[in-house]
Design a protein around this motif. Structure first.
Motif, mmCIF file in Angstrom:
data_model
loop_
_atom_site.group_PDB
_atom_site.id
_atom_site.type_symbol
_atom_site.label_atom_id
_atom_site.label_comp_id
_atom_site.label_asym_id
_atom_site.label_seq_id
_atom_site.Cartn_x
_atom_site.Cartn_y
_atom_site.Cartn_z
ATOM 1 N N LYS A 237 74.491 -21.899 25.710
ATOM 2 C CA LYS A 237 75.807 -21.839 24.851
ATOM 3 C C LYS A 237 75.416 -21.592 23.253
ATOM 4 N N HIS A 238 74.351 -22.381 22.675
ATOM 5 C CA HIS A 238 73.724 -22.184 21.529
ATOM 6 C C HIS A 238 73.317 -20.612 21.311
ATOM 7 N N GLN A 239 72.695 -20.237 22.040
ATOM 8 C CA GLN A 239 72.486 -18.560 21.827
ATOM 9 C C GLN A 239 73.787 -17.838 21.791
ATOM 10 N N LYS A 240 74.724 -18.130 22.514
ATOM 11 C CA LYS A 240 75.872 -17.226 22.540
ATOM 12 C C LYS A 240 76.741 -17.369 21.291
ATOM 13 N N THR A 241 76.761 -18.686 20.933
ATOM 14 C CA THR A 241 77.350 -19.049 19.613
ATOM 15 C C THR A 241 76.794 -18.245 18.439
ATOM 16 N N ALA A 242 75.368 -18.445 18.394
ATOM 17 C CA ALA A 242 74.745 -17.674 17.385
ATOM 18 C C ALA A 242 74.780 -16.215 17.377
ATOM 19 N N ILE A 243 74.868 -15.432 18.239
ATOM 20 C CA ILE A 243 75.239 -14.249 18.483
ATOM 21 C C ILE A 243 76.471 -13.746 18.175
ATOM 22 N N ILE A 244 77.526 -14.545 18.311
ATOM 23 C CA ILE A 244 79.040 -14.437 17.896
ATOM 24 C C ILE A 244 79.099 -14.491 16.643
ATOM 25 N N LEU A 245 78.381 -15.408 15.929
ATOM 26 C CA LEU A 245 78.426 -15.687 14.595
ATOM 27 C C LEU A 245 77.717 -14.699 13.667
ATOM 28 N N LYS A 246 76.793 -14.093 14.235
ATOM 29 C CA LYS A 246 76.109 -12.784 13.613
ATOM 30 C C LYS A 246 76.810 -11.529 13.562
ATOM 31 N N THR A 282 76.625 -25.197 13.215
ATOM 32 C CA THR A 282 76.030 -24.782 14.376
ATOM 33 C C THR A 282 74.871 -25.666 14.963
ATOM 34 N N GLU A 283 73.709 -25.531 13.789
ATOM 35 C CA GLU A 283 72.637 -26.172 14.138
ATOM 36 C C GLU A 283 72.864 -27.654 14.241
ATOM 37 N N TYR A 284 73.912 -28.588 13.704
ATOM 38 C CA TYR A 284 73.897 -29.632 13.725
ATOM 39 C C TYR A 284 74.655 -30.072 15.025
ATOM 40 N N TYR A 285 75.477 -29.257 15.575
ATOM 41 C CA TYR A 285 76.341 -29.517 16.892
ATOM 42 C C TYR A 285 75.154 -29.455 18.044
ATOM 43 N N PHE A 286 74.299 -28.301 18.067
ATOM 44 C CA PHE A 286 73.542 -28.182 19.050
ATOM 45 C C PHE A 286 72.041 -28.633 18.952
ATOM 46 N N GLY A 287 71.825 -29.237 17.960
ATOM 47 C CA GLY A 287 70.298 -29.474 17.595
ATOM 48 C C GLY A 287 70.205 -30.479 16.722
ATOM 49 N N HIS A 289 69.771 -33.714 17.252
ATOM 50 C CA HIS A 289 68.682 -34.720 17.822
ATOM 51 C C HIS A 289 67.292 -34.079 17.289
ATOM 52 N N GLU A 290 67.087 -32.921 17.184
ATOM 53 C CA GLU A 290 65.635 -32.629 16.642
ATOM 54 C C GLU A 290 65.910 -32.110 15.328
ATOM 55 N N LYS A 291 67.021 -32.477 14.587
ATOM 56 C CA LYS A 291 67.314 -32.423 13.121
ATOM 57 C C LYS A 291 67.021 -30.749 12.718
ATOM 58 N N ARG A 292 67.577 -29.745 13.499
ATOM 59 C CA ARG A 292 67.324 -28.477 13.123
ATOM 60 C C ARG A 292 68.378 -28.145 11.940
ATOM 61 N N HIS A 293 69.436 -29.143 11.739
ATOM 62 C CA HIS A 293 70.064 -28.498 10.565
ATOM 63 C C HIS A 293 69.668 -29.044 9.210
ATOM 64 N N TYR A 294 68.640 -29.801 9.169
ATOM 65 C CA TYR A 294 67.701 -29.888 8.076
ATOM 66 C C TYR A 294 67.161 -28.455 7.765
ATOM 67 N N VAL A 295 66.653 -27.772 8.364
ATOM 68 C CA VAL A 295 66.086 -26.621 7.907
ATOM 69 C C VAL A 295 67.195 -25.499 7.498
ATOM 70 N N ALA A 296 68.342 -25.582 8.242
ATOM 71 C CA ALA A 296 69.536 -24.955 7.763
ATOM 72 C C ALA A 296 70.130 -25.119 6.325
ATOM 73 N N ILE A 297 70.239 -26.510 6.209
ATOM 74 C CA ILE A 297 70.774 -27.103 4.797
ATOM 75 C C ILE A 297 69.501 -26.559 3.803
ATOM 76 N N THR A 298 68.286 -26.716 3.966
ATOM 77 C CA THR A 298 67.153 -26.497 3.088
ATOM 78 C C THR A 298 67.365 -24.890 2.833
#
Length: 316
Positions: A237-246, A282-287, A289-298
């Motif tokens: 679902k994360h992959q599909k969401t990312a592709i749609i946004l791109k 998107t990164e916050y919603y799917f990741g 727990h791994e703090k992936r949204h920190y990378v997106a914010i940076t």
């Protein structure tokens, strides 16, 4: 059974175990918990919706500039009012216009009161209504604001011997009948800009440094918070969401280019902001727990800093 019930009644009392008030509290608590579980996407969606609304307002903003009633021609304005500020953008396309209000457009040359304004005033004051023929070709676009607050859009034309201009609003064509004014203006407008290999190399070095800086910043954030780079997508679902946004980002970028909104600083800024906030959500919603949204914010903060620095450098 009766003996056990009697002992239980002595311990807990004979009142009903689940009173109506207790049942209501339990149901209310369960509904609140379910509501919290269902609103993981609520706040990111609200943020994205608000930013999309801002995108619409900012994009329309530069295009819908203040319109003043034009009771006088450009020649009369130049004869009676001083130029307060103006911008000049190079453009060879007769069917587009690339100059705009100062501070709004990337790449245009901007001037206030000064020698440049006097040269433009002198040219406009000597304009005479004429017929436009195929000998004229477009050389520049100009946006001019006069002392009374009225602004005009002007397309500059030139043939082998004559300078002319078009009032974009009224579609009135003028030729300039003063040879001295034309000579002074063309000396200013056609300054020779020599290609500098050093300048090109410097731009390449700056681009490499920007990309290297982005790589270093991302690596540092991933190391600091132990954020894995692989797998790239948490779920299908994360992959599909990312592709749609791109896909939608590509469509929006294509529209910006077709409509020439890409030249407006505010529109570009909000476009970057919307894209980055969407990625963060998107990164916050799917990741989260791994703090992936920190990378997106940076990355978002880094990109905005680079964009602001680029605009300041390009317009100076």
């Amino acid at each position: 059974m009766t003996s056990f019930k009697n002992k239980l009644d002595k311990e807990l009392g004979e009142a009903p175990r689940f009173t109506k008030a207790l049942q209501e509290r339990i149901v209310h608590s369960a509904e609140q918990q379910q509501h919290k579980q269902n609103r993981h996407w609520q706040y990111p969606a609200m943020i994205v919706g608000a930013i999309v609304t801002l995108l619409f307002l900012f994009v329309v903003g530069p295009l819908q500039q203040t319109v003043y009633p034009q009771h006088a021609s450009i020649v009369e304005l130049a004869q009676n009012e001083q130029i307060q500020q103006l911008s000049i953008a190079s453009n060879r396309n007769e069917y587009s216009f690339k100059a705009g209000r100062t501070g709004w457009v990337i790449g245009q040359q901007e001037y206030g009161k000064g020698e440049e304004a006097k040269l433009i005033e002198n040219v406009l004051q000597h304009g005479v209504v004429a017929h436009k023929n195929d000998d004229y070709h477009v050389i520049n676009n100009m946006w001019v604001e006069f002392g009374n607050g009225q602004s005009v859009k002007i397309t500059l034309y030139r043939n082998m011997q004559q300078l002319a201009f078009l009032d974009v609003k009224t579609n009135t064509f003028y030729k300039v009948n003063d040879e001295q004014a034309v000579t002074a203006f063309t000396d200013f407008i056609f300054k020779v800009v020599e290609f500098s290999p050093r300048g090109f190399i410097a731009m390449m070095v700056i681009l490499v440094l920007i990309l290297f800086g982005a790589w270093v910043v991302e690596r540092a954030v991933r190391w600091k918070f132990n954020i894995p780079k692989e797998p790239k997508y948490v779920t299908d679902k994360h992959q599909k969401t990312a592709i749609i946004l791109k896909f939608f980002s590509f469509i929006v970028l294509a529209i910006f280019n077709l409509k020439q909104w890409i030249i407006f600083i505010a529109a570009d800024f909000v476009l970057i902001l919307v894209s980055m906030l969407t990625l963060i959500a998107t990164e916050y919603y799917f990741g989260r727990h791994e703090k992936r949204h920190y990378v997106a914010i940076t990355n978002a903060v880094y990109l905005l800093i680079v964009f602001i620095a680029f605009v300041i450098w390009f317009n100076n």
